[in-house]
Design a protein around this motif. Sequence first.
Motif, PDB file in Angstrom:
ATOM      1  N   LEU A  97       0.841  -1.199   0.000  1.00  0.00           N
ATOM      2  CA  LEU A  97       0.000   0.000   0.000  1.00  0.00           C
ATOM      3  C   LEU A  97       0.878   1.252   0.000  1.00  0.00           C
ATOM      4  CD1 LEU A  97      -2.778  -1.019   2.566  1.00  0.00           C
ATOM      5  CD2 LEU A  97      -2.396  -1.786   0.229  1.00  0.00           C
TER       6      LEU A  97
ATOM      7  N   PHE B  53      -5.865   2.948   3.613  1.00  0.00           N
ATOM      8  CA  PHE B  53      -5.198   1.713   4.058  1.00  0.00           C
ATOM      9  C   PHE B  53      -6.202   0.721   4.646  1.00  0.00           C
ATOM     10  CE2 PHE B  53      -0.854   3.928   5.065  1.00  0.00           C
ATOM     11  CZ  PHE B  53      -0.609   4.048   3.717  1.00  0.00           C
TER      12      PHE B  53
ATOM     13  N   ILE C 138       2.616  -1.876   4.551  1.00  0.00           N
ATOM     14  CA  ILE C 138       1.959  -0.583   4.719  1.00  0.00           C
ATOM     15  C   ILE C 138       2.998   0.517   4.862  1.00  0.00           C
ATOM     16  CG2 ILE C 138       0.269   0.741   6.040  1.00  0.00           C
ATOM     17  CD1 ILE C 138      -0.968  -1.742   6.941  1.00  0.00           C
TER      18      ILE C 138
END
Length: 490
Positions: free
Chosen positions: A117, A124, A147
Amino acid sequence: QQEPKAVIVIFGATGDLAMRKLFPSIYNLYYNGQIDENVAVVGAARKPWDNETFREHVKKSLMNKVDSEEEIPDSFLSRFFYESVDVTEPSSYQNLQHLITTLEETYETDGNRMFYLAMAPEFFGTIAQNLQAYGLKDGQGWTRLVIEKPFGHDLPSAQKLNNQVREAFDEEQIYRIDHYLGKEMVQNIEVIRFANGIFGHLWNNQYISNIQITSSESLGVEERFHFYNQSGAVRDMVQNHMLQMLALLAMEPPIKLETDEVRSEKIKVFRAMRPIKPEKVDQYFIRGQYGAGEIDGNPVKSYQEEHEALESSNTETFVAGKILIDNYRWAGVPFYIRTGKRMAEKAAKIVVEFKNMPMNLYYDEKDYQQPNLLVINVQPEEGVTLHLNAKSNQPGIQAEPIKLSYSYNCKERISAPEAYEKLLLDCMLGDATNFTHWDEVALSWKFIDSIIEGWKMQKPDFPNYKAGSKGPEAANQLLEKDGFHWWPIK
Ligand code: BG6
């Protein structure tokens, strides 16, 4: 051992991070044979691109990064696919699932899936949950979620995001990136500390007087001004990169170099950081914002003049702080951190200052005895320098400071892989040691939130440092009142 293989899905594939860091990293890993040839990359973003447009984009990113003499082979580019997505739309996930499954067959990737991401953080949680809801998470092999930062903008928002992500993924599947943990010299902190008796034995409050961590940048905020203006230096750099370096410098030796062991030692450091009461923030943390100035002979605008949206902004572009760690090893030793935009130069450096000898035999009273310093140069030079005192051969002078330096940049070796390259590979190998655990994120937000709360109580007097300078004068006073000073970063 087999090189790892997977389908890598990058959300935000048309963005800056993918262009500057992710594509070149995948390219290098692929060409150095560190990942299997059986790899496919799916770019997912809003833009209505097709595979060809995406491949051109990837090619452009690589031409900027890798040796321009080198042709980027079609065999590599042909592994890149594009899917235009609306991350809130079920059909986007169905289409993605279909594409991934087809690629898994074509490239025989054993059903391994990495979802990266690299886009606006407000999505997210939504993406993580939709990956679960539409079955993309349930491949035949491993599934990992990477992330990017920012992981929230304070503790409550980080907590909310974490809950959303954790509803869909297990902690072991989540890789929270802090790219400083992929830097060669940041990784070297542990080796220098734990493989050398001369440092290992002295690494405590008996022998160390203070530790200084600096990361300065000469760039301003560029086109990221909108994001940055809501964030500021303390959220952008301190909550993550600076505190991560501090944790590696302060932690106890782990019993093994295993993910859980290293993480649990770091978490203990975060737990031992003395909280800063909002009303006392000025004693420990100072903030700054750049005014107009000059860098490398070129005039530079003030932060507030960079864009009309920044006019009369109170966002800090510089932070310096003093952090105390209340444990047996570090009681009484200040850790100073400092970071800022539009400073004289781009550099990151750690200085460990050792206590002086009890008596000064060799230097004149007026000549302050030079303490021993261990300097870890994180960037742009990568290396270590030890500052010692030795005999002088000048008549009338008994001792002089000398430096023992080791530079990795001079060492004959293939240039060290970039941080992102190492972290992508770690993730594919399932090694989360250099990624941040939720507890680290939560504790560091808790620490930062009270600083921000304190700052909210008073309006800062901005701008207070010139672009191209070393930051506001208050940063110097912060150390002077403890009898120390910042060691130069050059
Ligand atoms: C990022 C920040 O995390 O780190 C940026 O968001 C900053 O504002 C960057 O410029 C600095 O990283 P590096 O590797 O260039 O020191």
